[in-house]
Design a protein around this motif. Structure first.
Motif, PDB file in Angstrom:
ATOM      1  N   PRO A 146     -22.778  17.978   5.795  1.00 29.84           N
ATOM      2  CA  PRO A 146     -23.741  18.931   5.387  1.00 29.84           C
ATOM      3  C   PRO A 146     -23.955  19.367   3.964  1.00 29.84           C
ATOM      4  O   PRO A 146     -25.143  19.911   3.443  1.00 29.84           O
ATOM      5  N   LEU A 147     -22.798  19.589   3.158  1.00 29.59           N
ATOM      6  CA  LEU A 147     -22.545  19.960   1.868  1.00 29.59           C
ATOM      7  C   LEU A 147     -22.679  18.850   0.978  1.00 29.59           C
ATOM      8  O   LEU A 147     -23.327  18.965  -0.117  1.00 29.59           O
ATOM      9  N   TYR A 148     -21.856  17.686   1.049  1.00 33.00           N
ATOM     10  CA  TYR A 148     -21.892  16.854   0.137  1.00 33.00           C
ATOM     11  C   TYR A 148     -23.069  15.968  -0.027  1.00 33.00           C
ATOM     12  O   TYR A 148     -23.171  15.575  -0.947  1.00 33.00           O
ATOM     13  N   VAL A 149     -23.684  15.638   0.993  1.00 33.68           N
ATOM     14  CA  VAL A 149     -24.572  14.718   1.109  1.00 33.68           C
ATOM     15  C   VAL A 149     -26.048  15.038   0.181  1.00 33.68           C
ATOM     16  O   VAL A 149     -26.366  14.464  -0.860  1.00 33.68           O
ATOM     17  N   PRO A 150     -26.093  16.277   0.358  1.00 34.02           N
ATOM     18  CA  PRO A 150     -27.513  16.846  -0.598  1.00 34.02           C
ATOM     19  C   PRO A 150     -26.840  16.844  -2.038  1.00 34.02           C
ATOM     20  O   PRO A 150     -27.673  16.805  -3.012  1.00 34.02           O
ATOM     21  N   ILE A 151     -25.566  17.113  -2.453  1.00 32.42           N
ATOM     22  CA  ILE A 151     -24.997  17.265  -3.874  1.00 32.42           C
ATOM     23  C   ILE A 151     -25.095  15.875  -4.106  1.00 32.42           C
ATOM     24  O   ILE A 151     -25.734  15.793  -5.469  1.00 32.42           O
ATOM     25  N   VAL A 152     -24.766  14.889  -3.489  1.00 27.06           N
ATOM     26  CA  VAL A 152     -24.858  13.614  -4.017  1.00 27.06           C
ATOM     27  C   VAL A 152     -26.344  13.122  -4.312  1.00 27.06           C
ATOM     28  O   VAL A 152     -26.565  12.455  -5.380  1.00 27.06           O
ATOM     29  N   ARG A 153     -26.964  13.583  -3.478  1.00 34.02           N
ATOM     30  CA  ARG A 153     -28.555  13.340  -3.805  1.00 34.02           C
ATOM     31  C   ARG A 153     -29.066  14.001  -5.231  1.00 34.02           C
ATOM     32  O   ARG A 153     -29.849  13.382  -5.869  1.00 34.02           O
ATOM     33  N   MET A 154     -28.653  15.193  -5.261  1.00 31.33           N
ATOM     34  CA  MET A 154     -28.973  16.087  -6.394  1.00 31.33           C
ATOM     35  C   MET A 154     -28.389  15.236  -7.667  1.00 31.33           C
ATOM     36  O   MET A 154     -29.144  15.304  -8.629  1.00 31.33           O
ATOM     37  N   LEU A 155     -27.139  14.866  -7.615  1.00 28.43           N
ATOM     38  CA  LEU A 155     -26.362  14.360  -8.816  1.00 28.43           C
ATOM     39  C   LEU A 155     -27.237  12.825  -8.862  1.00 28.43           C
ATOM     40  O   LEU A 155     -26.647  12.290 -10.027  1.00 28.43           O
ATOM     41  N   GLU A 156     -28.014  12.478  -8.217  1.00 29.64           N
ATOM     42  CA  GLU A 156     -28.744  11.240  -8.345  1.00 29.64           C
ATOM     43  C   GLU A 156     -27.652   9.952  -8.314  1.00 29.64           C
ATOM     44  O   GLU A 156     -27.949   8.805  -8.946  1.00 29.64           O
ATOM     45  N   PHE A 157     -26.830  10.019  -7.109  1.00 31.21           N
ATOM     46  CA  PHE A 157     -26.103   8.715  -6.990  1.00 31.21           C
ATOM     47  C   PHE A 157     -26.660   8.265  -5.628  1.00 31.21           C
ATOM     48  O   PHE A 157     -27.158   9.061  -4.805  1.00 31.21           O
ATOM     49  N   ASP A 158     -26.251   7.138  -5.514  1.00 39.52           N
ATOM     50  CA  ASP A 158     -27.038   6.437  -4.263  1.00 39.52           C
ATOM     51  C   ASP A 158     -26.169   6.844  -3.028  1.00 39.52           C
ATOM     52  O   ASP A 158     -24.873   6.684  -2.844  1.00 39.52           O
ATOM     53  N   LEU A 159     -26.878   7.126  -2.107  1.00 37.95           N
ATOM     54  CA  LEU A 159     -26.382   7.875  -0.587  1.00 37.95           C
ATOM     55  C   LEU A 159     -25.785   6.564   0.039  1.00 37.95           C
ATOM     56  O   LEU A 159     -24.598   6.593   0.635  1.00 37.95           O
ATOM     57  N   ILE A 160     -26.176   5.204   0.059  1.00 38.16           N
ATOM     58  CA  ILE A 160     -25.705   4.114   0.539  1.00 38.16           C
ATOM     59  C   ILE A 160     -24.308   3.756  -0.041  1.00 38.16           C
ATOM     60  O   ILE A 160     -23.261   3.660   0.691  1.00 38.16           O
ATOM     61  N   TRP A 161     -24.334   3.903  -1.315  1.00 35.33           N
ATOM     62  CA  TRP A 161     -22.836   3.603  -2.225  1.00 35.33           C
ATOM     63  C   TRP A 161     -22.108   4.675  -1.669  1.00 35.33           C
ATOM     64  O   TRP A 161     -20.787   4.367  -1.466  1.00 35.33           O
ATOM     65  N   TYR A 162     -22.430   5.717  -1.730  1.00 37.34           N
ATOM     66  CA  TYR A 162     -21.542   6.948  -1.249  1.00 37.34           C
ATOM     67  C   TYR A 162     -21.034   6.893   0.038  1.00 37.34           C
ATOM     68  O   TYR A 162     -19.813   7.106   0.407  1.00 37.34           O
ATOM     69  N   GLY A 163     -21.862   6.451   1.096  1.00 35.36           N
ATOM     70  CA  GLY A 163     -21.248   6.014   2.261  1.00 35.36           C
ATOM     71  C   GLY A 163     -20.364   5.293   2.374  1.00 35.36           C
ATOM     72  O   GLY A 163     -19.248   5.514   3.108  1.00 35.36           O
ATOM     73  N   VAL A 164     -20.185   4.181   1.510  1.00 37.96           N
ATOM     74  CA  VAL A 164     -19.234   3.349   1.098  1.00 37.96           C
ATOM     75  C   VAL A 164     -17.849   3.947   0.679  1.00 37.96           C
ATOM     76  O   VAL A 164     -16.864   3.988   1.183  1.00 37.96           O
ATOM     77  N   LEU A 165     -18.146   4.896  -0.260  1.00 40.69           N
ATOM     78  CA  LEU A 165     -17.009   5.560  -0.823  1.00 40.69           C
ATOM     79  C   LEU A 165     -16.321   6.365   0.074  1.00 40.69           C
ATOM     80  O   LEU A 165     -15.152   6.656   0.340  1.00 40.69           O
TER      81      LEU A 165
END
Length: 442
Positions: free
Chosen positions: A354-373
């Protein structure tokens, strides 16, 4: 009371309740509902839980969860994977470390039909471990191989953990599964390369099959085992090819996979009423557990959205600490690895997503890629003491002469390989994104 303090109290209360041994979904859901009642009154708290339940029940791809879990248990309980390992035994036995390499390939294929690390551990420990030890493989090499290979179950599709991430991050499950294919194969290749190099320079760690034994295996026997061993591969292709080609949706493909595995077990005479009962009961238990966890995670995340806790974390990272986007990303991954020493993968995701996913979106990283990380980091967490799931499972399944110290020391080089794989995927995002972009954006 400030919203930042309320968010901190929620985290603290949840961690404290976890120490009491209560079930994960009960702790998370209880904290979320109590916080909602405190913030918005009785009606707000009740409406929160009800709204998340409706949202969960309306998520159609969730139907894939019991289908893939059932398929995995059919493969395991009916011993269809035994044929696969015998095939690897014959074809890779002459290579230094060949049986260990075959074990990694076995784990990749089992992962592609199950999505759970536990199933890979069970199959590896019951089929591969006794055979490898009997053939004088180094016990530390063997236990490390099985633990590392089993961890691929949550990265290679169909990954159950990615279903949970998809629900929380609101991303398509199909894209996430496709994104896990190339990183999963990359990690498997790195494992195989490490095993081959170690056994090449030190053959005592993984001696090849003796020449006298190889001569006893006829060419006809080799091809018979090849045909029998490739049956599970056929199940995977029957399931995934229509989905990749666009003929079926994800849910339909999961049903095809479950039916194909059951049909093969019936054809081989290995499906009995007892096995069907065991598979059904285990599927129901695992599916219900994940449903409760997802429901609790959605409620917890809804409260955090209302508190705007993401803004607080963003200000802390970017304004107060002055970190760049990549520095924040690396810090988040390090926090996952740290939490993985005492929490399991679902707990980490529910607490932090709930904290990191919006931050990843705000930093303009791909959420699919971040899910793999995130999933690769969970693999590392599965193998790091003191909590590591795979460590406990291996200790429970290994013979008495394999000590806990052996198991802990066995995972050190494989964790290093996985950290290398994580760094490669971070440095080259297209490793994860190429396949979903190719198939979803032709």
């Amino acid at each position: 009371m400030s919203y930042e303090l309320i968010a901190a109290l929620m985290f603290g209360s949840m961690l404290l309740m976890m120490l009491t041994g209560q079930r994960m979904f009960g702790v998370i859901g209880f904290v979320a509902v109590v916080a909602a009642i405190f913030l918005w009154g009785d009606r707000g708290g009740y409406d929160l839980a009800f709204a998340q339940t409706i949202k969960l029940m309306n998520w159609y791809p969730l139907l894939t969860l019991p289908m893939f879990i059932f398929m995995g248990y059919v493969m395991s309980e009916s011993h269809l994977a035994d044929d696969l390992y015998r095939m690897f035994h014959v074809w890779f036995g002459p290579v230094p470390g060949g049986l260990a390499i075959g074990t990694i390939l076995l784990m990749v294929l089992i992962s592609a039909m199950n999505g759970l690390s536990v199933a890979g551990m069970a199959i590896g420990a019951t089929i591969a471990l006794p055979e490898l030890l009997r053939r004088s493989y180094d016990k530390r090499m063997v236990t490390g191989v099985i633990q590392a290979g089993a961890s691929l179950g949550i990265l290679v599709p169909p990954s159950v953990v990615m279903v949970l991430y998809a629900m929380i991050a609101r991303q398509p499950v199909g894209k996430l599964w496709l994104a896990g294919v190339m990183p999963g194969l990359l990690l498997a290749a790195l494992f195989i390369l490490y095993i081959w190099l170690r056994c090449k320079f030190n053959p005592s760690l993984g001696p090849p099959i003796a020449e006298a034994e190889r001569e006893k295996i006829t060419r006809a026997e080799k091809y018979r085992l090849l045909l029998a061993g490739l049956m599970p591969v056929g199940i995977f292709l029957v399931m995934m090819v229509p989905f990749v080609a666009g003929y079926t949706r994800l849910v339909e493909s999961s049903v095809i996979g479950a039916l194909a595995a059951t049909s093969v077990a019936l054809f081989k005479g290995r499906m009995t009423w007892k096995i069907l009962d065991i598979c059904t009961r285990k599927t129901l238990a695992i599916s219900c557990m994940f449903l409760w966890i997802i429901l609790a995670a959605l409620a917890f995340g809804a409260v955090f959205d209302g508190l705007r806790a993401v803004d607080f974390v963003r200000d802390l990272f970017m304004d107060n600490l002055g970190l760049g986007r990549w520095e924040i990303l690396i810090l988040m991954q390090l926090s996952f690895i740290l939490m993985g020493t005492f929490l399991d993968d679902t707990a980490m995701l529910v607490i932090v997503a709930p904290l990191y996913v919006p931050i990843v979106r705000m930093l303009e990283f791909d959420l699919i890629w971040y899910g793999v990380l995130y999933t690769i980091t969970c693999q590392i967490a599965y193998m790091t003491p003191p909590f590591g799931y795979n460590l406990f499972l291996m200790r429970a399944m290994a013979p008495n002469d394999v000590t806990l110290n052996d198991i802990y020391r066995s995972i050190i080089p494989f964790v290093g390989v996985m950290i290398l794989g994580l760094a490669i995927v971070m440095a080259f995002p297209q490793i994860a994104l190429w396949l979903p972009e190719l198939l979803y954006n032709p």
